[in-house]
Design a protein around this motif. Sequence first.
Motif, mmCIF file in Angstrom:
data_model
loop_
_atom_site.group_PDB
_atom_site.id
_atom_site.type_symbol
_atom_site.label_atom_id
_atom_site.label_comp_id
_atom_site.label_asym_id
_atom_site.label_seq_id
_atom_site.Cartn_x
_atom_site.Cartn_y
_atom_site.Cartn_z
ATOM 1 N N SER A 96 4.270 -57.856 2.877
ATOM 2 C CA SER A 96 5.125 -56.914 2.504
ATOM 3 C C SER A 96 4.268 -56.585 1.029
ATOM 4 C CB SER A 96 6.139 -56.502 1.649
ATOM 5 O OG SER A 96 7.135 -56.372 3.553
ATOM 6 N N HIS A 97 4.020 -57.612 0.451
ATOM 7 C CA HIS A 97 3.401 -57.478 -0.324
ATOM 8 C C HIS A 97 1.880 -57.453 -0.778
ATOM 9 C CE1 HIS A 97 1.925 -59.314 -4.734
ATOM 10 N NE2 HIS A 97 2.142 -58.160 -5.078
ATOM 11 N N ASN A 98 1.496 -57.793 0.361
ATOM 12 C CA ASN A 98 0.021 -57.520 1.177
ATOM 13 C C ASN A 98 -0.502 -55.919 1.655
ATOM 14 O OD1 ASN A 98 -1.118 -60.017 0.331
ATOM 15 N ND2 ASN A 98 -0.630 -60.431 2.390
ATOM 16 N N GLN A 99 1.132 -55.929 1.591
ATOM 17 C CA GLN A 99 1.156 -54.607 2.642
ATOM 18 C C GLN A 99 0.989 -53.020 1.588
ATOM 19 O OE1 GLN A 99 1.114 -52.696 5.498
ATOM 20 N NE2 GLN A 99 0.834 -54.914 6.313
ATOM 21 N N VAL A 100 1.647 -53.406 0.141
ATOM 22 C CA VAL A 100 1.441 -53.221 -0.994
ATOM 23 C C VAL A 100 0.074 -53.010 -1.615
ATOM 24 C CG1 VAL A 100 2.050 -52.912 -3.718
ATOM 25 C CG2 VAL A 100 3.789 -53.847 -1.995
ATOM 26 N N ARG A 101 -0.922 -53.392 -1.640
ATOM 27 C CA ARG A 101 -2.097 -53.395 -1.431
ATOM 28 C C ARG A 101 -3.096 -53.003 -0.973
ATOM 29 N NH1 ARG A 101 -1.181 -59.315 -3.702
ATOM 30 N NH2 ARG A 101 -2.043 -59.941 -1.554
ATOM 31 N N LEU A 102 -2.546 -53.060 0.033
ATOM 32 C CA LEU A 102 -3.381 -52.330 0.934
ATOM 33 C C LEU A 102 -3.278 -50.624 1.523
ATOM 34 C CD1 LEU A 102 -4.555 -51.627 3.554
ATOM 35 C CD2 LEU A 102 -2.635 -51.965 5.257
ATOM 36 N N PHE A 103 -2.212 -49.781 0.422
ATOM 37 C CA PHE A 103 -1.131 -49.467 0.404
ATOM 38 C C PHE A 103 -2.306 -48.085 -0.124
ATOM 39 C CE2 PHE A 103 3.446 -50.449 2.669
ATOM 40 C CZ PHE A 103 2.176 -49.438 3.824
#
Length: 297
Positions: free
Chosen positions: A152-159
């Motif tokens: 989910s931490h990677n998703q934060v950067r992706l978003f």
Amino acid sequence: MDDVIIIGGSFAGLAAALQLGRARRKVTVLDTGLPRNRFAGHSHGLLGHDHKPPLDILAEARQQLARYPTIRLVNARAESISGAIDDFSVVTADGGSLKARRLILSYGVADQMPDVPGFAEGWGTSIVPCPYCDGFEVAGKHWGLVWSGPQSHNQVRLFHDWTDRLTLFADGHDIPPDIRADLARRNIPVVDGRITTIAHHGGHSATVNLDAGPHVAVDILFAHPRNQPSASLHESLGLATVNTPLGIVLKVDERRETSTPGIYAAGDLANPLIPSVTTASWQGAMAGIFAQQSMLV
């Protein structure tokens, strides 16, 4: 005997059938008519079909396949598989028996809905998993993300490419202090407490209700529930798998072949990355091409 039996007739399976049909190979596609994205109102990112309902795209694809005399589409569920390369047998739920030289598995995965009232009801509309599939339509709006683990931490950067308004819901998980510090640096609020219900207000918008603290309204909620293969055929075949944060997928090589010679896999069933109709389609096409090439004499 068929050249290839394809188990699963959504985007990956039909893309494989198209390539094989154009090579004049005899193909049977077995499908139950329950694609994973049937809950979505529109499918995005597929060239030439952007923003069309996914079931409409599949219906058009089946119509196009009808011009190939060697392709047969059968509404049936595969119950068991036996045999080996050049002599596979597939038994269907209605007692039918089919044989083929090669197999392509594209029966996809099923998302496992958490026991949260309102989650299943909003899946595919106000609750979605993929920014590439739905992000553009809600770009710049207030997004929510349910924490499901370190990914989910990677998703934060992706978003960040779509929005700078994001709220992270811990949903009872312990988020490491270093990640919390990074989220604070990015001005992303973390809402603690477990999600109890999710209320929907039409379209994408939803309100996340918590067991402690204020309820939070978002324009769209991203979540990544675990999933599992839609059938267990790979288990009886002993196919190698890869364990991902969201579930297992079949292990394939660069030719889309599984650990058993003559059996290929494509689509969400064999995709450890972000799934989409685009990746499913090209993987299916490649599985069809490589299966055909493996039968050359």
